[in-house]
Design a protein around this motif. Sequence first.
Motif, PDB file in Angstrom:
ATOM      1  N   HIS A   1      25.733  27.675 -60.070  1.00 10.58           N
ATOM      2  CA  HIS A   1      25.639  28.774 -61.028  1.00 10.58           C
ATOM      3  C   HIS A   1      25.453  30.102 -60.296  1.00 10.58           C
ATOM      4  CE1 HIS A   1      24.195  31.150 -64.434  1.00 10.58           C
ATOM      5  NE2 HIS A   1      24.797  30.241 -65.194  1.00 10.58           N
ATOM      6  N   ALA A   2      26.073  31.152 -60.816  1.00 14.00           N
ATOM      7  CA  ALA A   2      25.988  32.479 -60.191  1.00 14.00           C
ATOM      8  C   ALA A   2      24.547  32.934 -60.018  1.00 14.00           C
ATOM      9  CB  ALA A   2      26.779  33.501 -61.003  1.00 14.00           C
TER      10      ALA A   2
ATOM     11  N   PRO B   1      31.249  39.753 -57.716  1.00 16.45           N
ATOM     12  CA  PRO B   1      31.874  38.432 -57.852  1.00 16.45           C
ATOM     13  C   PRO B   1      31.286  37.408 -56.877  1.00 16.45           C
ATOM     14  CG  PRO B   1      33.434  40.030 -56.951  1.00 16.45           C
ATOM     15  CD  PRO B   1      32.185  40.767 -57.262  1.00 16.45           C
ATOM     16  N   VAL B   2      31.187  36.163 -57.361  1.00  7.64           N
ATOM     17  CA  VAL B   2      30.680  35.091 -56.504  1.00  7.64           C
ATOM     18  C   VAL B   2      31.809  34.324 -55.824  1.00  7.64           C
ATOM     19  CG1 VAL B   2      28.500  34.852 -57.723  1.00  7.64           C
ATOM     20  CG2 VAL B   2      30.473  33.483 -58.439  1.00  7.64           C
TER      21      VAL B   2
ATOM     22  N   SER C   1      29.396  25.659 -53.538  1.00  4.83           N
ATOM     23  CA  SER C   1      29.541  25.948 -54.951  1.00  4.83           C
ATOM     24  C   SER C   1      30.660  25.060 -55.472  1.00  4.83           C
ATOM     25  CB  SER C   1      29.842  27.425 -55.175  1.00  4.83           C
ATOM     26  OG  SER C   1      30.016  27.683 -56.540  1.00  4.83           O
ATOM     27  N   LEU C   2      31.883  25.443 -55.225  1.00  3.55           N
ATOM     28  CA  LEU C   2      33.064  24.723 -55.690  1.00  3.55           C
ATOM     29  C   LEU C   2      33.005  23.230 -55.389  1.00  3.55           C
ATOM     30  CD1 LEU C   2      36.097  24.624 -56.608  1.00  3.55           C
ATOM     31  CD2 LEU C   2      36.664  25.215 -54.262  1.00  3.55           C
TER      32      LEU C   2
ATOM     33  N   LYS D   1      23.131  31.503 -56.890  1.00  2.00           N
ATOM     34  CA  LYS D   1      23.688  32.167 -55.703  1.00  2.00           C
ATOM     35  C   LYS D   1      22.989  33.495 -55.461  1.00  2.00           C
ATOM     36  CE  LYS D   1      28.206  30.116 -56.316  1.00  2.00           C
ATOM     37  NZ  LYS D   1      28.771  30.022 -57.631  1.00  2.00           N
ATOM     38  N   HIS D   2      22.798  34.263 -56.531  1.00  3.65           N
ATOM     39  CA  HIS D   2      22.171  35.577 -56.393  1.00  3.65           C
ATOM     40  C   HIS D   2      20.694  35.466 -56.019  1.00  3.65           C
ATOM     41  CE1 HIS D   2      25.725  37.679 -57.716  1.00  3.65           C
ATOM     42  NE2 HIS D   2      25.742  37.032 -58.862  1.00  3.65           N
ATOM     43  N   SER D   3      19.958  34.587 -56.671  1.00  3.31           N
ATOM     44  CA  SER D   3      18.508  34.531 -56.450  1.00  3.31           C
ATOM     45  C   SER D   3      18.108  33.745 -55.203  1.00  3.31           C
ATOM     46  CB  SER D   3      17.800  33.959 -57.675  1.00  3.31           C
ATOM     47  OG  SER D   3      18.176  32.617 -57.893  1.00  3.31           O
ATOM     48  N   LEU D   4      18.738  32.633 -54.953  1.00  2.00           N
ATOM     49  CA  LEU D   4      18.347  31.787 -53.825  1.00  2.00           C
ATOM     50  C   LEU D   4      19.051  32.162 -52.532  1.00  2.00           C
ATOM     51  CD1 LEU D   4      16.750  29.300 -52.823  1.00  2.00           C
ATOM     52  CD2 LEU D   4      18.736  27.914 -53.459  1.00  2.00           C
ATOM     53  N   LEU D   5      20.336  32.484 -52.628  1.00  7.22           N
ATOM     54  CA  LEU D   5      21.134  32.700 -51.422  1.00  7.22           C
ATOM     55  C   LEU D   5      21.458  34.168 -51.153  1.00  7.22           C
ATOM     56  CD1 LEU D   5      23.506  29.615 -51.657  1.00  7.22           C
ATOM     57  CD2 LEU D   5      21.434  29.892 -50.286  1.00  7.22           C
TER      58      LEU D   5
END
Length: 169
Positions: free
Chosen positions: A66-67, A80-81, A38-39, A70-74
Amino acid sequence: MSTDPEQRISTEAQLSDVCAKIADLALTYGVAVGTAESLTAGNIAAMLGKAPSSGEWYRGGIVAYHADVKHSLLDVPDGPVVSEDAATAMARSTASLLGANLTIAVTGEAGPECQEDQPPGTVWAAIYDRGAVDTECKKFDGEPEQILAQTLSFALNSLLRHTRQRAHA
């Protein structure tokens, strides 16, 4: 005497050497490496992809900036992400998606503003290694570019440490 943050950050040449060591160990011990970022926005993947014979041991990387991604794919849980739970989910999911047996995931806040009540410089990393996940939270100082560079160095050196542990297992 004070040391400027730039003087403490590994150079690209030093990180290329770290990646070459990862490559050698991965090839020797049959380690399939994957990354979730991400970062660092793909910088870890770019460094590993330039390492020797990367096509043989580097499975690939997922940049989930994008959050929602992260939520949908990972499979990052709600919340919090920039957290231990997010980094852990990113590492596990990436291993599964890419068929890797060693993955590193990083998520954090480079600033200049706070995100999710996390101060700039907060970085969570998770390493998935044959089913087990180790996490670590770091607090880096500096401008966003310096935080990114420190995170990249930390992540690659952590990956090298785990790859070396494989050699001695």
